[in-house]
Write a protein that holds these residues in place. Structure first.
Motif, short mmCIF file in Angstrom:
data_model
loop_
_atom_site.label_atom_id
_atom_site.label_comp_id
_atom_site.label_asym_id
_atom_site.label_seq_id
_atom_site.Cartn_x
_atom_site.Cartn_y
_atom_site.Cartn_z
N GLY A 241 0.83 -1.20 0.00
CA GLY A 241 0.00 0.00 0.00
C GLY A 241 0.87 1.24 0.00
O GLY A 241 1.73 1.41 0.87
N ILE A 242 0.62 2.13 -0.97
CA ILE A 242 1.45 3.32 -1.17
C ILE A 242 0.59 4.57 -0.95
O ILE A 242 -0.45 4.72 -1.59
CB ILE A 242 2.03 3.35 -2.59
N ALA A 251 -4.75 8.30 4.46
CA ALA A 251 -4.04 7.52 3.45
C ALA A 251 -2.67 7.09 3.97
O ALA A 251 -2.26 5.93 3.82
CB ALA A 251 -3.91 8.32 2.16
N LYS A 252 -1.95 8.01 4.59
CA LYS A 252 -0.61 7.69 5.07
C LYS A 252 -0.63 6.66 6.19
O LYS A 252 0.23 5.77 6.26
CB LYS A 252 0.09 8.97 5.53
N ASN A 253 -1.62 6.76 7.06
CA ASN A 253 -1.71 5.80 8.18
C ASN A 253 -2.01 4.39 7.70
O ASN A 253 -1.68 3.41 8.38
CB ASN A 253 -2.77 6.25 9.18
N ASN A 256 1.94 1.05 3.66
CA ASN A 256 3.23 0.44 3.99
C ASN A 256 4.38 1.41 3.74
O ASN A 256 5.38 1.40 4.45
CB ASN A 256 3.47 -0.82 3.15
N VAL A 257 4.23 2.21 2.67
CA VAL A 257 5.28 3.15 2.29
C VAL A 257 4.64 4.47 1.85
O VAL A 257 3.49 4.50 1.42
CB VAL A 257 6.17 2.61 1.15
N PHE A 271 7.97 2.89 -7.65
CA PHE A 271 7.25 1.72 -7.15
C PHE A 271 6.67 0.90 -8.28
O PHE A 271 6.59 -0.33 -8.21
CB PHE A 271 6.15 2.17 -6.19
N ILE A 272 6.24 1.57 -9.35
CA ILE A 272 5.73 0.84 -10.52
C ILE A 272 6.86 0.04 -11.15
O ILE A 272 6.67 -1.10 -11.59
CB ILE A 272 5.11 1.82 -11.53
#
Length: 273
Positions: A241-242, A251-253, A256-257, A271-272
């Protein structure tokens, strides 16, 4: 929508549009586009997952300017999953039409703009500054009618409530709807002005897992990216999860990154790849 029995090693990358894969000019920059093309050419699957209606989401996909084979569009925050190559809906869930009519009535009492959709049109009971604001970006055709339920050819996948000036009033409306229909609906803000109502069984996270199962892709091989509250379930559900560095705390909480750069500086490209 039926699942595929055998899992495979392909990866599924699902992304929100605004503030995530699109920059502030509403385009995918060349570096990120090349990363997507390489990802897709390796046999992996690309999917847009957006709160936009299906008409608008398909238009955005068509406007990408490249044919990403085997792609999907998940619209209405996951209420509809659309197979781009085969031009068909493979999953749909909606809000009971009578419930939708009552929500429209309650929104009128609170002085909150509300609209919904069928597969081709935005449906609302009044033309006002809120719908004008919304359609600066969303170009889906509009129907305005006293009783929009007669245009609901299928149970609507999403209802959106807009308040441009008084967030406290909008929050009071949200709390009232949650008290009445919280067992059936999920409510979340997609930005400071837009309150979105979807069926409990919907949501971007559930849509990601449904599509992965449909494709025979394991949860561990799913990647999801987003920037807002309505992306959090998808970010949390994915194997990776980005959250965008320009995103909100929900969203940040869930992530994973977090990207090192924002949506205007190819934050997702590493990441892609």
């Amino acid at each position: 929508m039926t699942g595929t029995a055998l899992k495979n090693n392909r990866k599924l990358f699902a992304t929100d549009l605004d503030g995530t894969i699109l920059n502030d000019e509403k385009i995918i920059t060349p570096k990120t586009m090349q990363a997507l093309m390489d990802f897709n050419s390796a046999g992996n699957v690309f999917a847009i997952c957006t709160g936009r209606d299906l008409n608008s989401a398909r238009s955005v996909y068509d406007g990408l300017g490249v044919n990403l084979k085997g792609s999907f569009v998940m619209a209405y925050n996951g209420g509809v999953i659309y197979d781009v190559d085969n031009s068909e809906i493979v999953y749909r869930i909606g809000i009971d039409i009578e419930m939708a009519r009552e929500i429209f009535r309650l929104a009128a009492e609170y002085g909150i703009h509300v609209h919904t959709y069928n597969d081709d049109f935005i449906l609302t009971t009044a033309y006002n500054e809120c719908i004008e604001f919304y359609r600066k970006v969303i170009k889906t055709p509009l129907i305005v009618a006293d009783d929009i339920s007669r245009f609901m050819t299928v149970p609507p996948a999403k209802i959106i409530c807009i308040e441009l000036h008084d967030h406290d009033k909008q929050q009071r409306f949200k709390e009232m709807i949650e008290e009445r229909y919280g067992d059936y609906l999920s409510l979340m803000y997609s930005n400071d002005y837009y309150l979105e109502l979807i069926p409990k069984e919907s949501g971007k996270g559930n849509a990601l897992l449904r599509l992965a199962e449909h494709l025979g892709i394991s949860k561990e091989n799913t990647i999801a990216a987003g920037d807002a509250e309505n992306d959090a379930s998808m970010i949390a559900a994915a194997g990776l999860g980005i959250a965008m560095i320009n995103g909100d705390e929900q969203a940040k909480n869930a992530a994973n990154v977090i990207t090192e750069t924002d949506n205007n500086h190819d934050g997702l490209a590493p990441f892609i790849r």
